[in-house]
Design a protein around this motif. Structure first.
Motif, mmCIF file in Angstrom:
data_model
loop_
_atom_site.group_PDB
_atom_site.id
_atom_site.type_symbol
_atom_site.label_atom_id
_atom_site.label_comp_id
_atom_site.label_asym_id
_atom_site.label_seq_id
_atom_site.Cartn_x
_atom_site.Cartn_y
_atom_site.Cartn_z
ATOM 1 N N LEU A 3 0.851 -1.195 0.000
ATOM 2 C CA LEU A 3 0.000 0.000 0.000
ATOM 3 C C LEU A 3 0.886 1.245 0.000
ATOM 4 C CD1 LEU A 3 -3.085 0.102 0.042
ATOM 5 C CD2 LEU A 3 -2.995 0.266 2.512
ATOM 6 N N GLU A 4 0.548 2.159 -0.899
ATOM 7 C CA GLU A 4 1.345 3.381 -0.997
ATOM 8 C C GLU A 4 0.426 4.590 -1.173
ATOM 9 O OE1 GLU A 4 5.568 3.706 -3.209
ATOM 10 O OE2 GLU A 4 4.167 2.263 -4.074
ATOM 11 N N VAL A 5 0.714 5.646 -0.434
ATOM 12 C CA VAL A 5 -0.061 6.874 -0.574
ATOM 13 C C VAL A 5 0.879 7.937 -1.124
ATOM 14 C CG1 VAL A 5 -1.467 8.574 0.636
ATOM 15 C CG2 VAL A 5 -1.403 6.213 1.453
ATOM 16 N N TYR A 59 -2.189 3.684 -3.858
ATOM 17 C CA TYR A 59 -1.844 2.576 -4.759
ATOM 18 C C TYR A 59 -1.753 1.275 -3.992
ATOM 19 C CZ TYR A 59 -0.482 6.365 -7.874
ATOM 20 O OH TYR A 59 -0.484 7.491 -8.644
ATOM 21 N N HIS A 60 -2.278 0.208 -4.595
ATOM 22 C CA HIS A 60 -2.049 -1.128 -4.048
ATOM 23 C C HIS A 60 -1.266 -1.919 -5.079
ATOM 24 C CE1 HIS A 60 -2.780 -5.246 -2.629
ATOM 25 N NE2 HIS A 60 -2.933 -4.687 -1.451
ATOM 26 N N ASN A 61 -0.077 -2.354 -4.726
ATOM 27 C CA ASN A 61 0.832 -3.011 -5.672
ATOM 28 C C ASN A 61 0.964 -2.226 -6.980
ATOM 29 O OD1 ASN A 61 1.496 -5.114 -3.989
ATOM 30 N ND2 ASN A 61 -0.228 -6.380 -4.657
ATOM 31 N N GLY A 62 1.035 -0.920 -6.849
ATOM 32 C CA GLY A 62 1.266 -0.075 -8.011
ATOM 33 C C GLY A 62 0.021 0.332 -8.777
ATOM 34 N N GLU A 67 -8.878 3.243 -9.879
ATOM 35 C CA GLU A 67 -9.087 2.504 -11.128
ATOM 36 C C GLU A 67 -9.679 1.125 -10.880
ATOM 37 O OE1 GLU A 67 -5.335 2.403 -13.160
ATOM 38 O OE2 GLU A 67 -5.179 4.588 -13.008
ATOM 39 N N LEU A 68 -9.843 0.791 -9.606
ATOM 40 C CA LEU A 68 -10.313 -0.564 -9.286
ATOM 41 C C LEU A 68 -11.781 -0.554 -8.870
ATOM 42 C CD1 LEU A 68 -7.297 -1.889 -7.187
ATOM 43 C CD2 LEU A 68 -7.945 -2.628 -9.476
ATOM 44 N N HIS A 69 -12.481 -1.615 -9.215
ATOM 45 C CA HIS A 69 -13.847 -1.820 -8.752
ATOM 46 C C HIS A 69 -13.798 -2.154 -7.255
ATOM 47 C CE1 HIS A 69 -17.753 -3.848 -8.271
ATOM 48 N NE2 HIS A 69 -18.131 -3.129 -9.316
#
Lengths: 246, 356
Positions: A3-5, A59-62, A67-69
């Motif tokens: 996880l990245e902010v 971001y999760h794993n980049g 962009e994710l459901h």
């Protein structure tokens, strides 16, 4: 990095989070600390996409969460939230089972998840009639059942008696031992110190310090974050920090 | 061993559920047949049976006669549509209540609260006061349906807050807009005495005079909305636990809310357009469903539909037979039965027996 902010900003009414950069290393237990109203819980809601950042991204794993459901996010990130409404006439088992909404395979059964948390005996009890501590354990079992690699918990030990608090801490450490990454919102400095490997300290929606626990939890940083002087108690085990005046 | 015990318990629960469901369905079927046998005109059982046989496809032609043309008309054109109408309207209101209570996470809400009732009343009053025939013979019903949909959509869009529709805003906006529209209805009624009588009947709700034509379309909409709602049971369960939790397990919260509200509104508005405002079914029946079948919408949605159908049908039977030679508006009966029944359930719930 699970996880990245990056450069996150978010405002709601008069409150705002600004300049938030956080990296959550894989397999770590990261604690988010700070005073009431410093933005801990809001930040947590941003970490699983419940709120959308005004600027920047999570971001999760980049891959950016926006962009994710929601279904895809929930396969990666499980949440034990503080704000739970009580469903009408659900058993504890039904609450746990509900968290399988997005699961693709039955890697762990609801019963196994409840057993992991030591609450098999509560399975057929009415959720609304459980004590606060039992409810918390049911919700943690639900997150375990969801079987995501990252688990977020908002004040997992708040309002619990000593026995339940120890149980929850043990579950957190066990999950971490199984390779899960955990992000915990904790107001208690000694819990940040005893439970976490990494710490982020917030104050008024901005980061005071972040990184490995040993670097972040200095008397200087704590004073900045909590506007209070602290001292270190020697040989006090997990109760290392105390306000300087007592 | 523990697992085996749990599975066995699970099987027992499932078969118990099916037993209860079958009993309810049988009770509904018996109620439907029984209800066509009673009414203000006394028709012999043998004649009604003959009329039923006559209506059967293929073999109906061979059935014995033994009834008059008037009896045939009363059964086929008056009682049958009224009975089926009662089941459909009751089911629609109960389904709507189940859905709305889940979306709002609030046990004291019902479908009317989002503006369905005031919207439908406005349409009906406009149609009645202008004597319009813009939609043919069913102008009142169709206009009521359209205005009802329009008001709910208005409430929905007025409740938008930074890209989401928080249930609390939806609830408050729904109540406020409903009051506003009721004031407009009051204004129209105030100036028209004739209208006051016709609208009064509408406001009390009635199932008499339903025709097969309108019933066909309404049944289609109600069954369709019931079917779609029952596919949303997981999402509606999740919403009951709060939006943050629902979202965290992967539910598209805003989409689910919008879909559930539209589906509910279509079903309930269609029902209300032919029945007028029948109260308490949408509030009370979902709770009865949860008491009998546990809280999950998987069971509560279909079972509430059956329970709602039975409840309104029996209420209508009472309305038709309670006073000799007079048909009471069924809304009066549902109110008279519904409120004490609700109070009884409240006392049970507060004693902690809100358990299946």
């Amino acid at each position: 990095m699970s996880l990245e902010v990056k450069r996150l900003e978010f405002s709601r009414g008069t409150f705002s989070l600004k300049g938030i950069d956080i990296t959550v290393p894989d397999g770590s237990i990261l604690g988010i600390g700070g005073q009431n109203g410093s933005g801990k819980s809001t930040l947590m809601k941003l970490l699983y996409g419940f709120y959308r950042p005004d600027v920047g991204n999570v971001y999760h794993n980049g891959i950016s969460l926006s962009e994710l459901h929601p279904r895809d996010i929930s396969r990666k990130i499980a949440v034990v939230s503080q704000e739970i409404s009580e469903p009408f006439n659900f058993t504890a088992l039904e609450v746990v089972r509900l968290s399988g909404y997005s699961k693709e395979n039955e890697s762990i059964s609801p019963h196994e998840a409840m057993e992991t948390c030591g609450i098999s005996h509560l399975a057929n009890r009415n959720f609304s009639e459980l004590s606060g501590g039992e409810k918390r354990l049911v919700l943690i079992a639900a997150a375990v059942y969801q079987d995501a690699s990252t688990i977020l918990m908002d004040e997992p030990t708040a309002f619990l008696d000593v026995d339940k608090e120890q149980k929850v801490k043990k579950i957190i450490q066990d999950l971490n031992g199984l390779g899960r990454t955990l992000v915990l919102v904790l107001h208690d400095i000694n819990l940040l110190n005893s439970l976490c490997t990494h710490v982020v300290l917030l104050r008024d929606g901005a980061i005071i310090a972040s990184g490995e626990k040993e670097e972040v939890l200095s008397l200087e940083n704590l004073e900045k974050a909590y506007t209070l002087k602290f001292r270190i108690l020697e040989d006090a085990g997990p109760y290392k920090f105390a306000p300087a005046e007592i | 061993m523990v697992d085996a015990e749990i599975t066995e318990k699970g099987h027992r629960r499932i078969s118990l559920f099916f037993t209860k469901a079958v009993i309810l369905a049988a009770f509904l079927a018996i109620s439907i047949i029984y209800s066509t046998f009673i009414g203000s005109v006394n028709i012999p059982v043998s004649s009604i049976t003959a009329i039923y046989l006559r209506q059967l496809p293929f073999i109906g032609g061979y059935a014995a006669s033994g009834y008059t043309a008037t009896q045939y008309e009363i059964i086929v054109l008056v009682r049958e549509p009224e009975v089926i109408g009662a089941v459909m309207v009751g089911a629609a209101l109960a389904l709507g209540g189940t859905s709305v209570q889940s979306v709002f996470r609030n046990p004291i809400t019902e479908p009317y609260i989002i503006g369905i009732s005031s919207g439908a009343t406005l349409g009906a009053v406009i149609a009645l006061s202008t004597n319009t025939s813009i939609f043919g013979a069913y102008s009142v019903q169709i206009l009521a349906f359209i205005t009802s949909l329009a008001v709910v959509l208005g409430v929905y869009f007025l409740s938008f807050r930074t890209g989401r529709v928080p249930p609390i805003y939806l609830l408050l906006t729904g109540i406020a807009i409903s009051l506003f529209i009721s004031a407009i209805v009051g204004l129209i009624l105030f100036s028209n005495l004739r209208l006051q009588n016709e609208t009064f009947a509408w406001l009390l709700g009635s199932l008499s005079g339903i025709t097969w034509q309108e019933l066909g379309l309404v049944s289609l909409l109600v069954i369709l909305s019931g079917f779609i709602l029952s596919t949303l049971w997981r999402e509606l369960d999740a919403l009951q636990m709060g939006e943050p939790h629902a979202r965290s397990i992967g539910v598209n919260v805003e989409r689910t809310k919008l879909l559930a509200l539209i589906i509910t509104t279509v079903g309930v508005s269609a029902a209300v357009s032919i029945s007028g405002l029948i109260g308490f079914v949408g509030l009370v029946i979902p709770h009865l469903g949860r008491m009998l079948f546990g809280g999950s919408n998987r069971k509560v949605i279909p079972m509430s539909a059956i329970l709602g159908g039975i409840f309104l049908l029996l209420s209508d039977d009472l309305a038709r037979t309670m006073v000799h030679n007079e048909v009471l508006p069924v809304g009066i009966i549902t109110g008279l039965i519904g409120v004490p029944f609700f109070m009884y359930m409240l006392s049970r719930i507060s004693r902690g027996s809100y358990v299946s």
